[in-house]
Design an enzyme around this catalytic site. Structure first.
Site, PDB file in Angstrom:
ATOM      1  N   PHE A 139     -70.855  23.308 -22.410  1.00 37.65           N
ATOM      2  CA  PHE A 139     -71.230  24.456 -21.583  1.00 37.65           C
ATOM      3  C   PHE A 139     -70.859  24.236 -20.117  1.00 37.65           C
ATOM      4  CE2 PHE A 139     -74.303  27.274 -19.390  1.00 37.65           C
ATOM      5  CZ  PHE A 139     -74.012  28.458 -20.056  1.00 37.65           C
ATOM      6  N   VAL A 167     -68.442  21.138 -30.219  1.00 37.86           N
ATOM      7  CA  VAL A 167     -69.651  21.922 -30.484  1.00 37.86           C
ATOM      8  C   VAL A 167     -69.829  21.951 -31.997  1.00 37.86           C
ATOM      9  CG1 VAL A 167     -70.847  24.104 -30.169  1.00 37.86           C
ATOM     10  CG2 VAL A 167     -69.248  23.303 -28.409  1.00 37.86           C
ATOM     11  N   HIS A 199     -77.359  28.587 -31.303  1.00 40.62           N
ATOM     12  CA  HIS A 199     -77.076  27.991 -29.995  1.00 40.62           C
ATOM     13  C   HIS A 199     -75.569  27.765 -29.800  1.00 40.62           C
ATOM     14  CE1 HIS A 199     -78.280  25.691 -26.461  1.00 40.62           C
ATOM     15  NE2 HIS A 199     -77.525  24.689 -26.839  1.00 40.62           N
TER      16      HIS A 199
HETATM   17  N1  INI Z   1     -72.986  20.696 -26.137  1.00 44.94           N
HETATM   18  C1  INI Z   1     -71.856  20.327 -26.802  1.00 44.94           C
HETATM   19  O1  INI Z   1     -70.865  19.960 -26.166  1.00 44.94           O
HETATM   20  N2  INI Z   1     -71.842  20.354 -28.161  1.00 44.94           N
HETATM   21  C2  INI Z   1     -72.912  20.771 -28.903  1.00 44.94           C
HETATM   22  O2  INI Z   1     -72.811  20.754 -30.158  1.00 44.94           O
HETATM   23  C3  INI Z   1     -74.084  21.174 -28.221  1.00 44.94           C
HETATM   24  N3  INI Z   1     -75.235  21.616 -28.979  1.00 44.94           N
HETATM   25  O3  INI Z   1     -75.111  21.794 -30.197  1.00 44.94           O
HETATM   26  O4  INI Z   1     -76.297  21.839 -28.432  1.00 44.94           O
HETATM   27  C4  INI Z   1     -74.089  21.120 -26.808  1.00 44.94           C
HETATM   28  N4  INI Z   1     -75.194  21.456 -26.098  1.00 44.94           N
HETATM   29  C5  INI Z   1     -75.372  21.143 -24.724  1.00 44.94           C
HETATM   30  C6  INI Z   1     -74.752  22.176 -23.790  1.00 44.94           C
HETATM   31  O5  INI Z   1     -73.344  22.084 -23.788  1.00 44.94           O
HETATM   32  C7  INI Z   1     -75.240  21.995 -22.343  1.00 44.94           C
HETATM   33  O6  INI Z   1     -74.873  20.714 -21.892  1.00 44.94           O
HETATM   34  C8  INI Z   1     -76.748  22.149 -22.206  1.00 44.94           C
HETATM   35  O7  INI Z   1     -77.170  23.383 -22.789  1.00 44.94           O
HETATM   36  C9  INI Z   1     -77.167  22.140 -20.709  1.00 44.94           C
HETATM   37  O8  INI Z   1     -76.553  23.221 -19.996  1.00 44.94           O
END
Ligand code: INI
Length: 162
Positions: free
Chosen positions: A58, A82, A89
């Site tokens: 993200f 991801v 999510h």
């Molecule tokens: N971030 C990822 O890169 N891969 C994932 O699978 C994932 N899941 O599944 O939650 C994930 N979550 C964290 C996200 O990218 C942010 O770092 C977090 O929401 C803080 O902003």
């Protein structure tokens, strides 16, 4: 015969940033290895490569956008993994990341490539991070090289201004 313009896939002194998510780093470190291998095999020098870590996928668009607009890089390669959980999510992350990286690329005018795996399972991710389906990190680096060298070629042909 039409005139064809395409990238030469050979790097000389181009500077490249790689932004890599720490989340699922078992996978993203393999993507990073793939990107570095491709860059080196196409002529890049490690002195011209900068690796920037972010918490999760993200966070890729913000940092990619800043790096792309810094004027210091010719391309930004973005790597993440991801993996689908029990909620939706992952869906929110995937769409935002893809749209954010495309926007960073279009607004900055340099390639910002999408080396983000969007998988249903860890097994699928392993297959695509140096396993039996290849390595998305190699692909994202090769796309960056092709677009960088295509832009260079378009400038050399006078289609684009320097
Ligand atoms: N971030 C990822 O890169 N891969 C994932 O699978 C994932 N899941 O599944 O939650 C994930 N979550 C964290 C996200 O990218 C942010 O770092 C977090 O929401 C803080 O902003």
């Amino acid at each position: 015969m039409p005139k064809e313009i395409e990238g030469k896939l050979i790097l000389t002194d181009e500077s490249v940033a790689i932004v890599v998510a720490r989340f699922n780093d078992l996978i993203t470190n393999r993507l990073l290895d793939g990107s570095l291998d491709t860059l080196r095999r196409h002529g890049a020098n490690d002195d011209n490569i900068t690796v920037v870590r972010v918490p999760g996928s993200f966070e890729l668009p913000l940092i990619a956008d800043k790096l792309a607009h810094s004027g210091k890089y010719d391309a930004v390669i973005c790597l993440g993994a991801v993996i689908q959980g029990q909620t939706t999510h992952h869906d929110y992350i995937n769409h935002q990341v893809a749209a954010g990286l495309r926007e960073a690329s279009q607004k900055s005018g340099i390639p910002v490539t999408f080396g983000v795996l969007t998988c249903q399972s860890m097994e699928q991710a392993i297959d695509r991070a140096g396993g039996k389906v290849g390595n998305k990190g190699n692909e994202a680096a090769l796309a960056a090289i092709e677009v960088m060298t295509t832009l260079k070629q378009l400038k050399a042909e006078g289609v684009l201004a320097d």
